[in-house]
Design an enzyme around this catalytic site. Sequence first.
Site, short mmCIF file in Angstrom:
data_model
loop_
_atom_site.label_atom_id
_atom_site.label_comp_id
_atom_site.label_asym_id
_atom_site.label_seq_id
_atom_site.Cartn_x
_atom_site.Cartn_y
_atom_site.Cartn_z
N VAL A 96 -25.10 38.70 19.20
CA VAL A 96 -24.41 39.75 18.45
C VAL A 96 -25.41 40.53 17.58
O VAL A 96 -25.40 41.76 17.57
CB VAL A 96 -23.27 39.16 17.59
CG1 VAL A 96 -22.51 40.27 16.90
CG2 VAL A 96 -22.32 38.32 18.45
N LYS A 154 -15.52 33.60 12.60
CA LYS A 154 -14.13 33.16 12.42
C LYS A 154 -14.03 31.75 11.87
O LYS A 154 -13.09 31.42 11.15
CB LYS A 154 -13.35 33.27 13.73
CG LYS A 154 -13.99 32.60 14.93
CD LYS A 154 -14.91 33.55 15.64
CE LYS A 154 -15.65 32.87 16.77
NZ LYS A 154 -16.40 33.78 17.60
N VAL A 204 -12.27 38.24 15.39
CA VAL A 204 -11.13 37.94 16.28
C VAL A 204 -11.14 38.93 17.45
O VAL A 204 -11.09 40.15 17.23
CB VAL A 204 -9.78 38.04 15.52
CG1 VAL A 204 -8.62 37.67 16.44
CG2 VAL A 204 -9.78 37.14 14.30
N GLY A 254 -13.52 39.81 19.50
CA GLY A 254 -14.75 40.58 19.71
C GLY A 254 -14.58 42.06 19.44
O GLY A 254 -14.41 42.48 18.30
N GLY A 258 -23.42 35.13 27.49
CA GLY A 258 -23.38 35.32 26.03
C GLY A 258 -21.98 35.25 25.43
O GLY A 258 -21.77 35.69 24.31
N GLU A 292 -19.72 29.96 22.38
CA GLU A 292 -20.27 29.60 21.07
C GLU A 292 -21.53 28.75 21.28
O GLU A 292 -21.73 28.17 22.35
CB GLU A 292 -19.25 28.78 20.28
CG GLU A 292 -18.00 29.55 19.90
CD GLU A 292 -18.29 30.79 19.07
OE1 GLU A 292 -18.87 30.66 17.98
OE2 GLU A 292 -17.96 31.90 19.52
N ASP A 308 -12.16 27.31 18.63
CA ASP A 308 -12.47 28.71 18.32
C ASP A 308 -11.18 29.54 18.28
O ASP A 308 -10.99 30.37 17.38
CB ASP A 308 -13.44 29.26 19.39
CG ASP A 308 -13.73 30.73 19.20
OD1 ASP A 308 -14.49 31.08 18.27
OD2 ASP A 308 -13.19 31.55 19.98
N LYS A 340 -9.40 31.66 15.14
CA LYS A 340 -8.94 33.06 15.23
C LYS A 340 -7.46 33.17 14.90
O LYS A 340 -7.02 34.13 14.25
CB LYS A 340 -9.25 33.63 16.62
CG LYS A 340 -10.75 33.79 16.86
CD LYS A 340 -11.03 34.02 18.33
CE LYS A 340 -12.52 34.27 18.57
NZ LYS A 340 -12.90 34.13 19.97
N GLY A 350 -19.20 39.06 23.95
CA GLY A 350 -20.34 39.75 24.57
C GLY A 350 -21.07 40.61 23.56
O GLY A 350 -20.53 41.00 22.52
#
Length: 446
Positions: free
Chosen positions: A22, A114, A141, A143, A196, A199, A210, A214, A311
């Site tokens: 990111v 998150k 949340v 992406g 990608g 996590e 995850d 979220k 991504g």
Amino acid sequence: MPTPERRTTKPIGVALLGLGNVGGGVVKLLRDNAAAIEARLGAQIEVRAIVVRDPDKADRVIEIDRALLTTDLDAAIARPDIGIVCELIGGTTDAKHVVLAALAAGKHVVTANKALLAEHWAEVFGAAERAGADLYYEAAVCGGVPIIRALREGLASDRVEALHGIVNGTSNYILSTMAASRRPFTDILREAQALGYAEADPRLDIGGGDAAHKLAVLANLCFGTTVDVAAIATDGIDAIEPIDLDYAERFGYVIKPLAIARDHGGAIEARVHPALVPASWLLARVAGAKNAVYVNSYALGPSMYYGAGAGMLPTAMAVVSDMIEIGRNMFARAAGAPRPPARVATPRAMVPLAEIRTRYYLRFGVADQPGVLGQLMTVLGAHGVSIAQVVQDTGRGAEPEEKVTVVVLTHTAREGDVRAALAEIEHLAVVRAPPRVIRIASEGSP
Ligand code: NDP
Ligand code: HSE
């Protein structure tokens, strides 16, 4: 006619903490869209420090000006020329420290984390409120899907009643790819990691943690509460076997990793688990790493938000859009605009898992003997679990000793009753393996 002079103010300095998937995307987007961003904000956004753990591998994702690199998180945050701290290191230890330190220093914060927000919601938003600083988290949340902005602004005058979301791209990618190709789970997970999406610890993706993070963020935002993540009933996708995908398809369903929250007036229902979704529903068509949230609200009715949930560039887009919004807030406040009041969170009870009501897919591996089906149905009936459909196949079990597979779809039942029936069934002499249970998404038509 003379071209009107475009007025821009001085650049906004950013400290970027983390340069992984990111963080690398944020550098790329700020570079590639620099002119458009400056035109929209009326100022440049300038990365002035990039904090990494190991400078030697810093340019594995993107080429950067190495003079910006540092390993000192606290020093980067404290710099007077930094207005926005962008936390993209993940986890809840160092990340919590840097976010609280940044807010205490009066810096505005953007985070995609998150886990941090879900586990420390009251503490971090309390710190932001006390400091009079902004804390934005669109990327946390779904992406790149602007679900936070839609709920906070688009639906600001509405009241959310329920939401059904596919909020983990990795799980959705794995289940959709398995459904299309029946390739092995572990191969597809490796692919999601290489792309990608996953996590740093992929158990968070496939175990549902995850998605629970979220869902807690979404529920806090929608229902004005602070949900305890540990109280969210959470099942991962790791127990789904190819045979379940086959049966789901045969009954006209698709298996999707769902996050569900519902406001029952007093208490909140929140759960994360794979679910059979009718193939005709919109959510059934959300494939690959795409995410979607289907919202039912009082005034608007149903609405759905869809797009890339993970991504590099989709997530970076949400992060940089938050920076632009914070920049606009900074200019508005400098011009005397007041801060909006803090939203007050009222603690709400959670509906116990045993009390939820939904439909169920139950798969049993049983001996090939007369009367087996009758025994199963008798126990289910004794617990008030009513049957909608049944199939029985010989020689179809996941394990060799499961000579006969029986699959039952129930009508709506109480979870506690279904679990009590299954506990009894598991001890029947004819049952060869623990029953498999998958909930069926059955209310509304998301
Ligand atoms: P990565 O693992 O790719 O990158 C994390 C980066 O942070 C690495 O550069 C790592 O350095 C660095 N880092 C970790 N800890 C420290 C530390 N203590 N000090 C300095 N640097 C540190 O993660 P992502 O970029 O994928 O994810 C970042 C955040 O964004 C996470 O919170 C994630 O949940 C969230 N997110 C990710 C999405 C995605 O699609 N990947 C989508 C939406 C949110 P090093 O490599 O040296 O360890
Ligand atoms: N690992 C997460 C996912 C990244 O797969 O959805 C986006 O939050």
